[in-house]
Design a protein around this motif. Sequence first.
Motif, PDB file in Angstrom:
ATOM      1  N   LEU A 179     -20.718 -38.651 -26.548  1.00 13.00           N
ATOM      2  CA  LEU A 179     -21.302 -39.162 -27.799  1.00 13.00           C
ATOM      3  C   LEU A 179     -21.758 -37.953 -28.599  1.00 13.00           C
ATOM      4  N   LYS A 180     -20.957 -37.561 -29.556  1.00  7.54           N
ATOM      5  CA  LYS A 180     -21.157 -36.260 -30.214  1.00  7.54           C
ATOM      6  C   LYS A 180     -21.972 -36.390 -31.501  1.00  7.54           C
TER       7      LYS A 180
ATOM      8  N   LEU B 128     -22.835 -36.478 -35.156  1.00  4.37           N
ATOM      9  CA  LEU B 128     -22.091 -37.030 -36.298  1.00  4.37           C
ATOM     10  C   LEU B 128     -21.276 -38.278 -35.935  1.00  4.37           C
ATOM     11  N   ASP B 129     -21.143 -38.589 -34.622  1.00  7.68           N
ATOM     12  CA  ASP B 129     -20.529 -39.878 -34.266  1.00  7.68           C
ATOM     13  C   ASP B 129     -21.484 -41.003 -34.674  1.00  7.68           C
ATOM     14  N   ILE B 130     -20.899 -42.180 -34.777  1.00  7.10           N
ATOM     15  CA  ILE B 130     -21.704 -43.377 -35.080  1.00  7.10           C
ATOM     16  C   ILE B 130     -21.714 -44.270 -33.844  1.00  7.10           C
ATOM     17  N   VAL B 131     -22.844 -44.917 -33.592  1.00  5.74           N
ATOM     18  CA  VAL B 131     -22.956 -45.825 -32.443  1.00  5.74           C
ATOM     19  C   VAL B 131     -23.528 -47.155 -32.937  1.00  5.74           C
ATOM     20  N   ILE B 132     -22.948 -48.238 -32.423  1.00  7.99           N
ATOM     21  CA  ILE B 132     -23.522 -49.567 -32.683  1.00  7.99           C
ATOM     22  C   ILE B 132     -24.060 -50.046 -31.332  1.00  7.99           C
TER      23      ILE B 132
ATOM     24  N   VAL C 200     -16.568 -43.939 -34.045  1.00  8.43           N
ATOM     25  CA  VAL C 200     -17.672 -44.872 -33.784  1.00  8.43           C
ATOM     26  C   VAL C 200     -17.546 -45.433 -32.368  1.00  8.43           C
ATOM     27  N   HIS C 201     -18.687 -45.680 -31.729  1.00  8.52           N
ATOM     28  CA  HIS C 201     -18.720 -46.218 -30.363  1.00  8.52           C
ATOM     29  C   HIS C 201     -19.295 -47.629 -30.404  1.00  8.52           C
ATOM     30  N   ASN C 202     -18.577 -48.555 -29.759  1.00 12.88           N
ATOM     31  CA  ASN C 202     -18.986 -49.954 -29.774  1.00 12.88           C
ATOM     32  C   ASN C 202     -19.856 -50.246 -28.563  1.00 12.88           C
ATOM     33  N   GLY C 203     -21.143 -50.408 -28.759  1.00 14.77           N
ATOM     34  CA  GLY C 203     -22.063 -50.688 -27.654  1.00 14.77           C
ATOM     35  C   GLY C 203     -22.731 -49.431 -27.153  1.00 14.77           C
ATOM     36  N   GLY C 204     -23.690 -49.634 -26.247  1.00 16.03           N
ATOM     37  CA  GLY C 204     -24.465 -48.517 -25.715  1.00 16.03           C
ATOM     38  C   GLY C 204     -25.935 -48.905 -25.720  1.00 16.03           C
TER      39      GLY C 204
ATOM     40  N   ILE D  11     -25.559 -40.202 -34.734  1.00 13.15           N
ATOM     41  CA  ILE D  11     -26.031 -39.204 -33.765  1.00 13.15           C
ATOM     42  C   ILE D  11     -26.291 -37.881 -34.487  1.00 13.15           C
ATOM     43  N   THR D  12     -27.492 -37.384 -34.288  1.00 11.85           N
ATOM     44  CA  THR D  12     -27.878 -36.152 -34.982  1.00 11.85           C
ATOM     45  C   THR D  12     -28.012 -34.961 -34.047  1.00 11.85           C
ATOM     46  N   ASP D  13     -28.029 -35.203 -32.722  1.00  8.57           N
ATOM     47  CA  ASP D  13     -28.326 -34.097 -31.793  1.00  8.57           C
ATOM     48  C   ASP D  13     -28.034 -34.528 -30.361  1.00  8.57           C
ATOM     49  N   TYR D  14     -28.099 -33.533 -29.450  1.00  6.80           N
ATOM     50  CA  TYR D  14     -27.963 -33.820 -28.014  1.00  6.80           C
ATOM     51  C   TYR D  14     -29.340 -33.802 -27.343  1.00  6.80           C
ATOM     52  N   ASP D  15     -30.329 -34.312 -28.000  1.00  9.53           N
ATOM     53  CA  ASP D  15     -31.681 -34.382 -27.455  1.00  9.53           C
ATOM     54  C   ASP D  15     -32.075 -33.000 -26.886  1.00  9.53           C
ATOM     55  N   VAL D  16     -32.554 -32.933 -25.630  1.00  8.66           N
ATOM     56  CA  VAL D  16     -33.038 -31.628 -25.136  1.00  8.66           C
ATOM     57  C   VAL D  16     -32.325 -31.190 -23.859  1.00  8.66           C
ATOM     58  N   TRP D  17     -31.267 -31.917 -23.469  1.00 10.01           N
ATOM     59  CA  TRP D  17     -30.623 -31.618 -22.183  1.00 10.01           C
ATOM     60  C   TRP D  17     -29.452 -30.647 -22.331  1.00 10.01           C
ATOM     61  N   TYR D  18     -29.095 -30.281 -23.559  1.00 14.78           N
ATOM     62  CA  TYR D  18     -27.837 -29.583 -23.803  1.00 14.78           C
ATOM     63  C   TYR D  18     -28.093 -28.465 -24.800  1.00 14.78           C
TER      64      TYR D  18
END
Length: 281
Positions: free
Chosen positions: A94-95, A97-101, A149-153, A204-211
Amino acid sequence: MVKVGIIGGSGIYDPSMFDHVKEQKVRTPFGTPGDSFIVGSMNGIEAVFLSRHGRGHKYSPTDLNYRANIYGMKKLGVTHIISVSAVGSLKESLKPLDIVIPDQVYDRTTKRVSTYFEGGIVAHISFADPFCRKLSDILYETAKEKYRVHNGGTYLCMEGPQFSTKAESRIYRKLGFDVIGMTALPEAKLAREAEICFAILATITDYDVWYEEPVSIGQVIEYAAKNEEAVKDILRRAVGRIEDTDCPCRHALEGAIATSPDAIPEKVKRDLKPLIGPYIK
Ligand SMILES: CSC[C@H]1O[C@H](OP(=O)(O)O)[C@H](O)[C@@H]1O
Ligand SMILES: Nc1ncnc2[nH]cnc12
């Protein structure tokens, strides 16, 4: 009739995709909404916009008046809410700039009032599927035509305002959560109690703090801004596809109110009239 509410999140403070706008202040028994509502139309559909954090980003996720915001939407006749949200990614696939619903949410908030039903009235709505399936499908199908875009999550909703520690982020990843943010709850719960179809359009704006580099507010705003035109494009096209058909979200309170009508205090009946009017005479 369909009337769409758009709640703009971090980086999305204005409804430039609206036509014929006017500002409207709404009074609610739950206090003041985060900003004036912007009432207008989008792609020929009646629509209402609210900046979640207020223009100028004045309210933190903990301090938002979620009850007033959703009540205001209900009072304005909104039938469907699309909630726009900036989220961190908890998975490499989940990169930014991707979109998630998202189709699920996990509650890690601790300080928020998350119901309209208190002070002499009790209701237990179903929240097994927290987001409207039909509205989520429309967002996904519309976004898919032009964007990744990712469907679900599962959206992990944390309290904030501080971002997570690395230990927390590692645990969330192990538990299989997909994205992290601070505002889906209680927004989604209150919309369900108000019988409004509700879905999230998350960018998605970031990889939180794990990456690599830990997330910062600068990165969230920068990446939300990069996706602003895509988000507005999806919203514009999606609203034209919402049909005025029946949906379980619109009957969420049916059989859910446990309190007998004569035991409900008159003030509560008055305050909650836009929500419980059809059920309590
Ligand atoms: C601005 S950094 C953290 C902030 O961004 C997200 O906001 P929203 O959901 O309103 O787009 C996140 O939930 C935090 O509130
Ligand atoms: N990493 C993150 N954690 C919590 N909320 C966010 N909003 C955007 N990115 C976030």
